[in-house]
Design a protein around this motif. Structure first.
Motif, PDB file in Angstrom:
ATOM      1  N   LYS A 235     -45.091  84.121 -71.851  1.00 45.78           N
ATOM      2  CA  LYS A 235     -44.528  82.794 -71.607  1.00 45.78           C
ATOM      3  C   LYS A 235     -44.335  82.540 -70.117  1.00 45.78           C
ATOM      4  CE  LYS A 235     -42.291  82.041 -76.051  1.00 45.78           C
ATOM      5  NZ  LYS A 235     -41.046  82.109 -76.838  1.00 45.78           N
ATOM      6  N   LYS A 236     -43.867  83.551 -69.408  1.00 47.41           N
ATOM      7  CA  LYS A 236     -43.682  83.385 -67.957  1.00 47.41           C
ATOM      8  C   LYS A 236     -45.016  83.112 -67.275  1.00 47.41           C
ATOM      9  CE  LYS A 236     -41.304  83.662 -64.051  1.00 47.41           C
ATOM     10  NZ  LYS A 236     -42.384  83.538 -63.064  1.00 47.41           N
ATOM     11  N   SER A 237     -46.068  83.809 -67.681  1.00 49.49           N
ATOM     12  CA  SER A 237     -47.395  83.589 -67.088  1.00 49.49           C
ATOM     13  C   SER A 237     -47.887  82.173 -67.359  1.00 49.49           C
ATOM     14  CB  SER A 237     -48.387  84.613 -67.638  1.00 49.49           C
ATOM     15  OG  SER A 237     -48.029  85.927 -67.282  1.00 49.49           O
ATOM     16  N   ILE A 238     -47.716  81.718 -68.594  1.00 47.21           N
ATOM     17  CA  ILE A 238     -48.156  80.363 -68.950  1.00 47.21           C
ATOM     18  C   ILE A 238     -47.347  79.321 -68.194  1.00 47.21           C
ATOM     19  CG2 ILE A 238     -48.198  78.693 -70.843  1.00 47.21           C
ATOM     20  CD1 ILE A 238     -49.008  81.017 -72.686  1.00 47.21           C
ATOM     21  N   TYR A 239     -46.026  79.546 -68.096  1.00 52.05           N
ATOM     22  CA  TYR A 239     -45.189  78.591 -67.364  1.00 52.05           C
ATOM     23  C   TYR A 239     -45.633  78.487 -65.908  1.00 52.05           C
ATOM     24  CZ  TYR A 239     -41.176  76.082 -65.557  1.00 52.05           C
ATOM     25  OH  TYR A 239     -40.385  75.131 -64.958  1.00 52.05           O
ATOM     26  N   ILE A 241     -48.568  78.950 -64.646  1.00 48.84           N
ATOM     27  CA  ILE A 241     -49.824  78.186 -64.588  1.00 48.84           C
ATOM     28  C   ILE A 241     -49.529  76.697 -64.725  1.00 48.84           C
ATOM     29  CG2 ILE A 241     -51.995  77.720 -65.794  1.00 48.84           C
ATOM     30  CD1 ILE A 241     -51.991  80.717 -66.584  1.00 48.84           C
ATOM     31  N   CYS A 242     -48.611  76.353 -65.608  1.00 49.53           N
ATOM     32  CA  CYS A 242     -48.276  74.948 -65.824  1.00 49.53           C
ATOM     33  C   CYS A 242     -47.580  74.344 -64.612  1.00 49.53           C
ATOM     34  CB  CYS A 242     -47.409  74.801 -67.077  1.00 49.53           C
ATOM     35  SG  CYS A 242     -48.314  75.125 -68.608  1.00 49.53           S
ATOM     36  N   VAL A 243     -46.808  75.135 -63.887  1.00 53.43           N
ATOM     37  CA  VAL A 243     -46.234  74.663 -62.624  1.00 53.43           C
ATOM     38  C   VAL A 243     -47.352  74.410 -61.618  1.00 53.43           C
ATOM     39  CG1 VAL A 243     -44.835  75.340 -60.633  1.00 53.43           C
ATOM     40  CG2 VAL A 243     -43.983  75.747 -62.959  1.00 53.43           C
ATOM     41  N   ASP A 246     -49.307  71.347 -62.784  1.00 52.36           N
ATOM     42  CA  ASP A 246     -48.453  70.213 -63.175  1.00 52.36           C
ATOM     43  C   ASP A 246     -48.680  69.806 -64.635  1.00 52.36           C
ATOM     44  OD1 ASP A 246     -46.529  68.260 -62.954  1.00 52.36           O
ATOM     45  OD2 ASP A 246     -47.881  66.776 -62.060  1.00 52.36           O
ATOM     46  N   ILE A 247     -48.456  70.766 -65.527  1.00 52.77           N
ATOM     47  CA  ILE A 247     -48.647  70.562 -66.964  1.00 52.77           C
ATOM     48  C   ILE A 247     -47.284  70.582 -67.654  1.00 52.77           C
ATOM     49  CG2 ILE A 247     -49.650  71.548 -69.074  1.00 52.77           C
ATOM     50  CD1 ILE A 247     -51.818  72.799 -67.229  1.00 52.77           C
ATOM     51  N   ILE A 248     -47.039  69.603 -68.513  1.00 56.54           N
ATOM     52  CA  ILE A 248     -45.831  69.560 -69.326  1.00 56.54           C
ATOM     53  C   ILE A 248     -46.045  70.441 -70.553  1.00 56.54           C
ATOM     54  CG2 ILE A 248     -44.313  68.088 -70.727  1.00 56.54           C
ATOM     55  CD1 ILE A 248     -44.075  67.702 -67.696  1.00 56.54           C
ATOM     56  N   ILE A 249     -45.052  71.265 -70.897  1.00 58.01           N
ATOM     57  CA  ILE A 249     -45.145  72.158 -72.059  1.00 58.01           C
ATOM     58  C   ILE A 249     -44.328  71.571 -73.207  1.00 58.01           C
ATOM     59  CG2 ILE A 249     -44.620  74.459 -72.957  1.00 58.01           C
ATOM     60  CD1 ILE A 249     -44.799  75.488 -70.059  1.00 58.01           C
ATOM     61  N   GLN A 298     -37.750  73.523 -63.709  1.00 57.40           N
ATOM     62  CA  GLN A 298     -38.200  72.218 -63.238  1.00 57.40           C
ATOM     63  C   GLN A 298     -38.029  71.103 -64.272  1.00 57.40           C
ATOM     64  OE1 GLN A 298     -42.296  72.800 -62.001  1.00 57.40           O
ATOM     65  NE2 GLN A 298     -41.635  73.362 -59.922  1.00 57.40           N
ATOM     66  N   GLY A 299     -37.597  71.433 -65.486  1.00 55.65           N
ATOM     67  CA  GLY A 299     -37.477  70.405 -66.511  1.00 55.65           C
ATOM     68  C   GLY A 299     -38.813  69.929 -67.039  1.00 55.65           C
ATOM     69  N   ARG A 300     -39.824  70.820 -67.081  1.00 50.94           N
ATOM     70  CA  ARG A 300     -41.144  70.427 -67.563  1.00 50.94           C
ATOM     71  C   ARG A 300     -41.385  70.867 -69.009  1.00 50.94           C
ATOM     72  NH1 ARG A 300     -45.306  70.735 -64.830  1.00 50.94           N
ATOM     73  NH2 ARG A 300     -44.372  70.892 -62.756  1.00 50.94           N
ATOM     74  N   VAL A 301     -40.393  71.468 -69.663  1.00 52.62           N
ATOM     75  CA  VAL A 301     -40.527  71.883 -71.058  1.00 52.62           C
ATOM     76  C   VAL A 301     -39.824  70.868 -71.965  1.00 52.62           C
ATOM     77  CG1 VAL A 301     -39.917  73.638 -72.772  1.00 52.62           C
ATOM     78  CG2 VAL A 301     -40.712  74.323 -70.494  1.00 52.62           C
ATOM     79  N   ILE A 302     -40.523  70.431 -72.996  1.00 48.55           N
ATOM     80  CA  ILE A 302     -39.926  69.622 -74.061  1.00 48.55           C
ATOM     81  C   ILE A 302     -39.880  70.522 -75.289  1.00 48.55           C
ATOM     82  CG2 ILE A 302     -40.106  67.555 -75.491  1.00 48.55           C
ATOM     83  CD1 ILE A 302     -41.861  66.352 -73.236  1.00 48.55           C
ATOM     84  N   ARG A 303     -38.688  70.978 -75.625  1.00 53.19           N
ATOM     85  CA  ARG A 303     -38.547  71.902 -76.751  1.00 53.19           C
ATOM     86  C   ARG A 303     -38.175  71.131 -78.023  1.00 53.19           C
ATOM     87  NH1 ARG A 303     -37.912  77.204 -78.278  1.00 53.19           N
ATOM     88  NH2 ARG A 303     -36.638  77.399 -80.155  1.00 53.19           N
ATOM     89  N   LEU A 304     -38.862  71.460 -79.124  1.00 54.68           N
ATOM     90  CA  LEU A 304     -38.618  70.837 -80.419  1.00 54.68           C
ATOM     91  C   LEU A 304     -38.057  71.884 -81.369  1.00 54.68           C
ATOM     92  CD1 LEU A 304     -41.989  68.890 -80.785  1.00 54.68           C
ATOM     93  CD2 LEU A 304     -39.872  68.101 -79.738  1.00 54.68           C
ATOM     94  N   ASP A 305     -36.827  71.688 -81.825  1.00 54.76           N
ATOM     95  CA  ASP A 305     -36.198  72.561 -82.809  1.00 54.76           C
ATOM     96  C   ASP A 305     -35.997  71.807 -84.110  1.00 54.76           C
ATOM     97  OD1 ASP A 305     -35.272  75.351 -81.781  1.00 54.76           O
ATOM     98  OD2 ASP A 305     -34.856  73.997 -80.102  1.00 54.76           O
TER      99      ASP A 305
END
Length: 513
Positions: A235-239, A241-243, A246-249, A298-305
């Motif tokens: 997850k850290k590696s993917i995050y 890359i997204c930083v 500039d990819i929203i997760i 950075q607030g780039r994760v939208i988590r759905l629970d």
């Protein structure tokens, strides 16, 4: 007027919008004819077992149908009831039905919002201060992924996702002109290495003019359909890359609390090998793979629970965790679509969590029990396969993931393989079609053979979910089946796996005992 003389409706299809025309029927329509077949066993659904719903019964004190008079009362004798107003009582403690059953905030009723905020802070540990949590209706539709599609995409754009992924997410996005861009998976889920490769080499011309996607949609724990679970390092590696790009997760995580200990074959267990753990709440949390939120500064994760897998799907409740910007936009859309989540569900779940279970610690104890139950179900199912096949472990590139390869005997050809899941409800099987007498060599031949074996299973009384249901973009099923261990009882599961063994061995011409 009889039905025979009543005219039929005209064809008004020319009034349909482009969006409505773009919606397609479910790829599982081929299953429908088998659904009502007497004696059919279905391991195809992703349903939580109803025995794990926490409500034994539900009752309410209700008004009689003649509670209100039909005429105004004389002056001086009027009461609330005579004015057409009933005295709505609180549903225990702070759960006020007058509020819960009213049109209310899209963010949900206050007691539930407070619980969710406290729970998210303690369990997921977001790495930035001003994160926002609020409730949604717990489904793929307007309350969740559809709102994200409307908010983050324009027609012609795409999103990164696993090469096999949740089909309803795809079906929601496609009519909007938004397409999945598949990323390879391995035993730990979406590959960070492949995500970087695709980002580095993105060619707009090769993708029909599509710009590189700026959104990643992933089911990181107990992945549907693959059953894989991402660890912290992945997850850290993917995050990171997204930083960089500039990819929203979008972290869709309904199976998060169904994480399990690694599976051990019966011959590898000892008397001291625990099948479940009896740790306390904090130790339980420490064993869970962290959320992407824990790395999100950075607030780039939208988590759905969702409460669907941990309380009940019929509650129709879940929640977002995201930045204030996204929360404000999602709320504006919810105000004109789903409005607030259903009030009965909010009242019941809020009372359950805050009163009956006394807050976060009580819910964590419930979750620990669910984790144990689904671990027992997973182990029983794989043990049943071990009785029908020889399962040989094969290490993947890392030491945390083991593939089990199934054959009829120790020296016979491999028939299929799977990674024992450490979360969720699913086993994702890859057939070794290269061992099949037909030796399929093209994608079309592989696809046709997969479909043929799936039909044989269904005709013999077993429904599994075929791989082609989950493919992203132009991929075929590639010889995969998804099997759910969440619903069937032990007797039914044993029968189902016996059918599976008989059909698979016959299909491969491998009937060696």
């Amino acid at each position: 007027m009889s039905a025979a003389t009543v005219p039929k409706a005209l064809d008004h299809s020319h009034h349909l919008s482009d969006l409505a025309r773009a919606r397609e029927s479910s790829p599982l329509k081929s299953l429908i004819k088998y659904m009502g077949k007497p004696g059919i066993i279905s391991l195809g659904g992703g349903f939580p077992h109803p025995g794990y719903f926490p409500f034994d019964s539900i009752s309410a004190n209700v008004c009689a149908p003649d509670a209100f008079p039909l005429h105004d009362a004389p002056e001086g004798t009027r009461t609330n009831a005579s004015h057409g107003v009933a005295d709505v009582q609180k549903y225990g403690g702070d759960i006020n039905l007058a509020s819960a059953l009213q049109y209310t905030l899209a963010m949900g009723i206050a007691p539930l919002r407070t619980f969710i905020r406290d729970f998210t802070t303690r369990v997921f540990e977001p790495a930035y201060a001003d994160f926002v949590t609020y409730t949604h209706a717990g489904n793929t539709d307007a309350a969740r992924w559809s709102i994200i599609v409307d908010t983050l995409f324009n027609p012609g754009q795409g999103y990164f996702t696993e090469e096999f992924t949740y089909p309803s997410a795809q079906a929601t996005a496609v009519p909007h002109g938004v397409k999945p861009v598949p990323i390879k998976i391995d035993a730990q889920g979406l590959s960070a290495e492949d995500l970087r490769r695709v980002c580095v080499g993105w060619d707009e011309a090769a993708h029909g003019g599509m710009k590189r996607p700026h959104v990643l949609y992933t089911v990181p724990v107990g992945h549907n359909p693959c059953g894989t679970t991402m660890g912290a390092e992945r997850k850290k590696s993917i995050y990171d890359i997204c930083v960089e790009y500039d990819i929203i997760i979008v972290e869709d995580d309904p199976y998060y609390f169904l994480q399990q200990e690694p599976y051990a074959l019966p011959q590898q267990r000892t008397a001291s090998t625990p099948t479940t753990d009896a740790v306390d709440g904090e130790a339980f949390l420490s064993k869970l793979a962290p959320s992407f939120l824990k790395f999100d500064y950075q607030g780039r994760v939208i988590r759905l629970d969702s409460f669907s897998k941990t309380i009940a799907p019929g509650a129709r409740l879940g929640w977002y965790t995201c930045s204030p910007l996204f929360a404000e936009r999602f709320e504006r859309q919810a105000e004109t679509s789903t409005q607030n989540p259903n009030g009965f569900g909010q009242a019941l779940v809020a009372a359950l969590l805050t009163q009956q279970w006394k807050g976060v610690d009580g819910y964590l104890r419930w979750l620990r029990g669910l984790r144990a139950q689904y671990t027992i179900r997973r182990d029983f199912t794989i043990d049943a396969f071990a009785r029908m096949f020889v399962l040989t472990p094969r290490e993947e590139g890392d030491t945390t993931s083991t593939v089990l390869v199934a054959s009829s005997s120790k020296d016979s050809k491999p028939l299929f393989e799977f990674v024992p899941p450490v979360g969720g409800m699913f086993i994702w099987m890859k057939l070794h079609l290269s061992s099949h007498p037909a030796h399929p060599s093209t994608p079309t031949e592989v696809d046709e053979l997969e479909r043929s074996i799936w039909v044989d299973l269904a005709e013999n009384g077993l429904l599994v979910t075929p791989g082609w249901y989950f493919n992203a973009a132009e991929l075929k099923g590639q010889g995969h089946f998804r099997i759910s261990f969440s619903y069937s009882d032990e007797k039914e599961m044993v029968k189902a796996i016996a059918i599976f063994a008989r059909v698979i061995k016959a299909a491969f011409g491998d009937n060696e005992e």
